[in-house]
Design a protein around this motif. Structure first.
Motif, mmCIF file in Angstrom:
data_model
loop_
_atom_site.group_PDB
_atom_site.id
_atom_site.type_symbol
_atom_site.label_atom_id
_atom_site.label_comp_id
_atom_site.label_asym_id
_atom_site.label_seq_id
_atom_site.Cartn_x
_atom_site.Cartn_y
_atom_site.Cartn_z
ATOM 1 N N LEU A 35 -29.910 -46.227 22.299
ATOM 2 C CA LEU A 35 -30.872 -47.023 21.529
ATOM 3 C C LEU A 35 -32.287 -46.507 21.753
ATOM 4 N N ASN A 37 -36.568 -47.200 21.404
ATOM 5 C CA ASN A 37 -37.405 -48.292 21.928
ATOM 6 C C ASN A 37 -37.460 -49.512 21.021
ATOM 7 N N ASP A 38 -37.031 -49.355 19.770
ATOM 8 C CA ASP A 38 -36.956 -50.493 18.844
ATOM 9 C C ASP A 38 -35.526 -50.986 18.685
ATOM 10 N N ARG A 39 -34.643 -50.572 19.585
ATOM 11 C CA ARG A 39 -33.237 -50.971 19.632
ATOM 12 C C ARG A 39 -32.421 -50.457 18.443
ATOM 13 N N LYS A 40 -32.863 -49.347 17.848
ATOM 14 C CA LYS A 40 -32.115 -48.733 16.747
ATOM 15 C C LYS A 40 -31.230 -47.619 17.318
ATOM 16 N N LEU A 92 -33.655 -50.829 29.957
ATOM 17 C CA LEU A 92 -33.651 -51.533 28.673
ATOM 18 C C LEU A 92 -34.682 -50.906 27.729
ATOM 19 N N PRO A 93 -34.441 -50.938 26.419
ATOM 20 C CA PRO A 93 -35.417 -50.386 25.474
ATOM 21 C C PRO A 93 -36.804 -51.009 25.620
ATOM 22 N N SER A 112 -32.322 -45.492 25.536
ATOM 23 C CA SER A 112 -31.602 -46.359 26.468
ATOM 24 C C SER A 112 -30.089 -46.247 26.294
ATOM 25 N N MET A 115 -26.355 -50.147 26.879
ATOM 26 C CA MET A 115 -25.302 -50.925 26.209
ATOM 27 C C MET A 115 -23.896 -50.470 26.597
#
Length: 172
Positions: A35, A37-40, A92-93, A112, A115
């Motif tokens: 992922l 930093n914007d969880r993409k 974590l992101p 990251s 997950m």
């Protein structure tokens, strides 16, 4: 079940178990999903056609990991825009984004693996006992071939920055 390799790397002097295969120079780079930093989601293919330096660290918020990421960030200017630098950790992101902003890191993509530990399991950097990545550096050429591998034998030591940077330059 993933391959497990015991004792190839130490963490604070203690042997750890790495989950996943030991990557070799010349092999096709394994795919992974992490992922940004914007969880993409981001994959190896997200940077297709580029030379990739993949800098793997346990946590950006420790001294050597911080220094390693800063060193590759500085090196980016001399490598040109056909080289991308990815720093992968189990942070974590949100932590990565905050750390990058505070550190002024703009040339490195922090990613990251928290997950699924997809990268760690694909590249054999997942430290089973700690659910962290071991310290490692990979250079992948524009045709997805691994041209440089370093699993740092003690997580509390620096990688060979110059050798990785030279491998990226040679891959051009």
């Amino acid at each position: 079940m993933s391959e497990e390799r015991k004792g190839e790397v130490t963490f604070g002097g203690n042997p750890v178990t790495l989950v996943g295969p030991k990557i070799q120079v010349g092999q096709k780079a394994p795919e992974f999903e992490v992922l940004d930093n914007d969880r993409k989601p981001v994959t190896l293919s997200s940077f297709a056609g580029k030379i990739r330096i993949i800098s793997v660290v346990p946590s950006l918020e420790t001294g050597i990991c911080d220094a390693q990421t800063r060193k590759f960030n500085e090196a980016a200017a001399s490598l040109g825009n056909h080289v991308v630098i990815l720093t992968i950790s189990a942070d974590l992101p949100f932590t990565q984004k905050r750390w990058c902003a505070a550190a002024g890191i703009e040339q490195v993509h922090t990613l990251s693996d928290h997950m699924e530990m997809s990268f760690g399991k694909a590249y054999g950097t997942y430290m089973k006992e700690h659910r962290l990545e071991c310290r490692a550096v990979f250079v992948i050429d524009s045709s997805d071939r691994v041209v440089y591998v370093e699993y740092v034998p003690e997580v509390a030591q620096h990688p060979n920055y110059e050798a990785a940077i030279e491998a990226a330059k040679a891959a051009q």
